[in-house]
Design an enzyme around this catalytic site. Structure first.
Site, PDB file in Angstrom:
ATOM      1  N   GLY A  54       2.652  -0.671   4.148  1.00 24.57           N
ATOM      2  CA  GLY A  54       2.174  -1.557   3.106  1.00 24.57           C
ATOM      3  C   GLY A  54       2.324  -3.012   3.496  1.00 24.57           C
ATOM      4  O   GLY A  54       3.215  -3.362   4.274  1.00 24.57           O
ATOM      5  N   TYR A  97     -10.710   2.104   5.659  1.00 30.76           N
ATOM      6  CA  TYR A  97      -9.596   1.878   4.748  1.00 30.76           C
ATOM      7  C   TYR A  97      -9.966   0.781   3.768  1.00 30.76           C
ATOM      8  O   TYR A  97     -10.271  -0.341   4.160  1.00 30.76           O
ATOM      9  CB  TYR A  97      -8.360   1.488   5.549  1.00 30.76           C
ATOM     10  CG  TYR A  97      -7.088   1.402   4.738  1.00 30.76           C
ATOM     11  CD1 TYR A  97      -6.272   2.513   4.595  1.00 30.76           C
ATOM     12  CD2 TYR A  97      -6.718   0.214   4.126  1.00 30.76           C
ATOM     13  CE1 TYR A  97      -5.102   2.448   3.864  1.00 30.76           C
ATOM     14  CE2 TYR A  97      -5.552   0.138   3.381  1.00 30.76           C
ATOM     15  CZ  TYR A  97      -4.750   1.254   3.264  1.00 30.76           C
ATOM     16  OH  TYR A  97      -3.586   1.172   2.523  1.00 30.76           O
ATOM     17  N   SER A  98      -9.941   1.096   2.477  1.00 33.69           N
ATOM     18  CA  SER A  98     -10.337   0.116   1.472  1.00 33.69           C
ATOM     19  C   SER A  98      -9.511   0.272   0.206  1.00 33.69           C
ATOM     20  O   SER A  98      -9.365   1.386  -0.320  1.00 33.69           O
ATOM     21  CB  SER A  98     -11.821   0.278   1.111  1.00 33.69           C
ATOM     22  OG  SER A  98     -12.188  -0.645   0.101  1.00 33.69           O
ATOM     23  N   ASN A  99      -8.975  -0.841  -0.291  1.00 30.27           N
ATOM     24  CA  ASN A  99      -8.259  -0.821  -1.558  1.00 30.27           C
ATOM     25  C   ASN A  99      -9.162  -0.379  -2.708  1.00 30.27           C
ATOM     26  O   ASN A  99      -8.693   0.191  -3.705  1.00 30.27           O
ATOM     27  CB  ASN A  99      -7.689  -2.208  -1.860  1.00 30.27           C
ATOM     28  CG  ASN A  99      -6.500  -2.533  -0.988  1.00 30.27           C
ATOM     29  OD1 ASN A  99      -5.474  -1.872  -1.045  1.00 30.27           O
ATOM     30  ND2 ASN A  99      -6.643  -3.550  -0.158  1.00 30.27           N
ATOM     31  N   SER A 156       0.785  -1.237   0.000  1.00 33.11           N
ATOM     32  CA  SER A 156       0.000   0.000   0.000  1.00 33.11           C
ATOM     33  C   SER A 156       0.815   1.285   0.000  1.00 33.11           C
ATOM     34  O   SER A 156       0.234   2.369  -0.084  1.00 33.11           O
ATOM     35  CB  SER A 156      -0.964  -0.002   1.188  1.00 33.11           C
ATOM     36  OG  SER A 156      -2.034  -0.886   0.950  1.00 33.11           O
TER      37      SER A 156
END
Length: 386
Positions: A336, A191-193, A92
């Site tokens: 990340g 929090y989301s990709n 991330s």
């Protein structure tokens, strides 16, 4: 300088397919020239590596120079300490690169932070409770869009792949939006990709280029980050020299290490596909915070954080503000995690920096606290506690 701390190992073979290492606690220091210069950081590194992976390293320093400490090994069954110029998947930390390109497009007048994503990607964020006319670009960048948390895991609850094994951003977004909303847009932090896959689609729509090319041309190449790669879909290779990634299973006081599962980088794309080194990540965040990629106004937008948790940390536009350092002040960067790797880079406004990698990722009980203690110790060397 590299300081290496090794562990005893007992290696066994499971069939003829994959190697496994059984790691025992304890160990002795090796190649310790100059160890006293960074004794506190070395101790924090040993503690982190003992609960993190087969190996770990920290690359740190200030305006006067940089140094690297390494513990354990980058390849099981060998004594190969992780070096600061070895490649690994940064997970991330990719988000900060993606956010930088979006803010460049804002500066060019091609995107507005407070415009709804529907203006740029009609119908993409619509359905299953989502309304693209109510979700802004800013909210996607700051994870306040209300989109549900989602991180793909190879082999588990996967989006549909193309015949060649790659993944389209549109399919990743659709799969992420199949989960119901987490909150109303702007009302909470989740929090989301998926937020950053939508932003990847935005970059592609506005620039007319694949997101990996846009990031490469706008950030990687201008900064001369020769060891940083945003791989194209289908490019699974990790450039040499590389840190090998592993999956760990704890059995009592022992760790079992298996090679991390292979996957196509397009599975993470604009949310987490990139590859870099400790040295290049340091150079990127230093350049970003020094205003070499964005105007002061855009950097201020990036640093306009939403508090996360109750310890003083905050999330801006693809940039994390750390909790208060033990020596005072805060640092800026991102963490990340993808199969095989856990990473974090932080820099301060006065030129200090610390970048950490370990070559394993635990989905449960990941040693986040030990990682931050290591970063804090490296950033606060020879400074009076606040």
């Amino acid at each position: 300088m590299t300081i290496t701390w090794g562990k005893g190992r007992l290696s066994v073979l499971l069939g003829a397919v994959c190697a496994m290492a059984l790691t025992l606690p304890g160990g002795t220091a090796h190649a310790t020239t100059g160890e006293d210069d960074h004794a506190a950081t070395l101790a924090a590194l040993k503690t982190f590596q003992g609960s993190a992976g087969p190996g770990a390293a920290v690359h740190a320093g200030d305006g006067g120079g940089s140094w690297t400490l390494s513990a354990g090994t980058g390849t099981i069954n060998t004594n190969q300490p992780i070096q600061s110029d070895e490649h690994f998947r940064i997970g991330s930390q990719t988000k900060t690169f993606t956010a930088t390109v979006v803010l460049q497009l804002v500066e060019e007048g091609r995107v507005s932070l407070d415009a709804p994503i529907e203006d740029y990607l009609p119908g993409v964020v619509t359905g299953n409770g989502y309304d693209g006319t109510r979700i802004t670009v800013r909210q996607l960048l700051q994870h306040t869009s209300g989109i549900a948390a989602y991180s793909p895991s190879p082999g588990i609850e996967m989006p549909d792949a193309n015949p060649d094994g790659t993944y389209d951003l549109a399919e990743l977004v659709q799969h992420g939006l199949s989960r119901g909303t987490a909150s109303a847009p702007g009302s909470g932090f989740t929090y989301s990709n998926t937020n950053y896959w939508v932003l990847g689609m935005l970059i592609e729509k506005v620039t007319g280029k694949p997101v990996h090319r846009a990031v490469t041309e706008r950030v990687i190449e201008p900064l001369g980050l020769a060891d940083t790669v945003f791989p194209a879909p289908g490019d699974r290779a990790l450039p040499a020299p590389a840190v090998n990634g592993y999956h760990g299973v704890r059995v009592g006081s022992f760790y079992l290490w298996f090679p991390a599962v292979s996957y196509d980088p397009s599975l993470y794309s604009s949310a987490g596909a990139m590859i870099s080194t400790l040295e290049d990540l340091t150079a990127f965040y230093q350049a970003l915070t020094a205003g070499k990629l964005l105007s002061s106004e855009s950097l201020a937008e990036m640093r306009d954080v939403r508090p996360v948790g109750d310890a003083g940390a905050g999330y801006g536009l693809g940039l994390i503000r750390s909790v208060k350092l033990s020596c005072g002040g805060v640092a800026w960067g991102h963490d990340g995690g993808v199969p095989g790797y856990m990473t974090y880079t932080l820099v301060t406004d006065d030129g200090r920096h610390a970048s950490v990698v370990t070559n394993a990722l635990f989905q449960v009980n990941a040693p986040h606290a030990q990682m931050f203690t290591l970063l804090d110790t490296a950033l606060c060397e020879e400074r009076t506690p606040a």
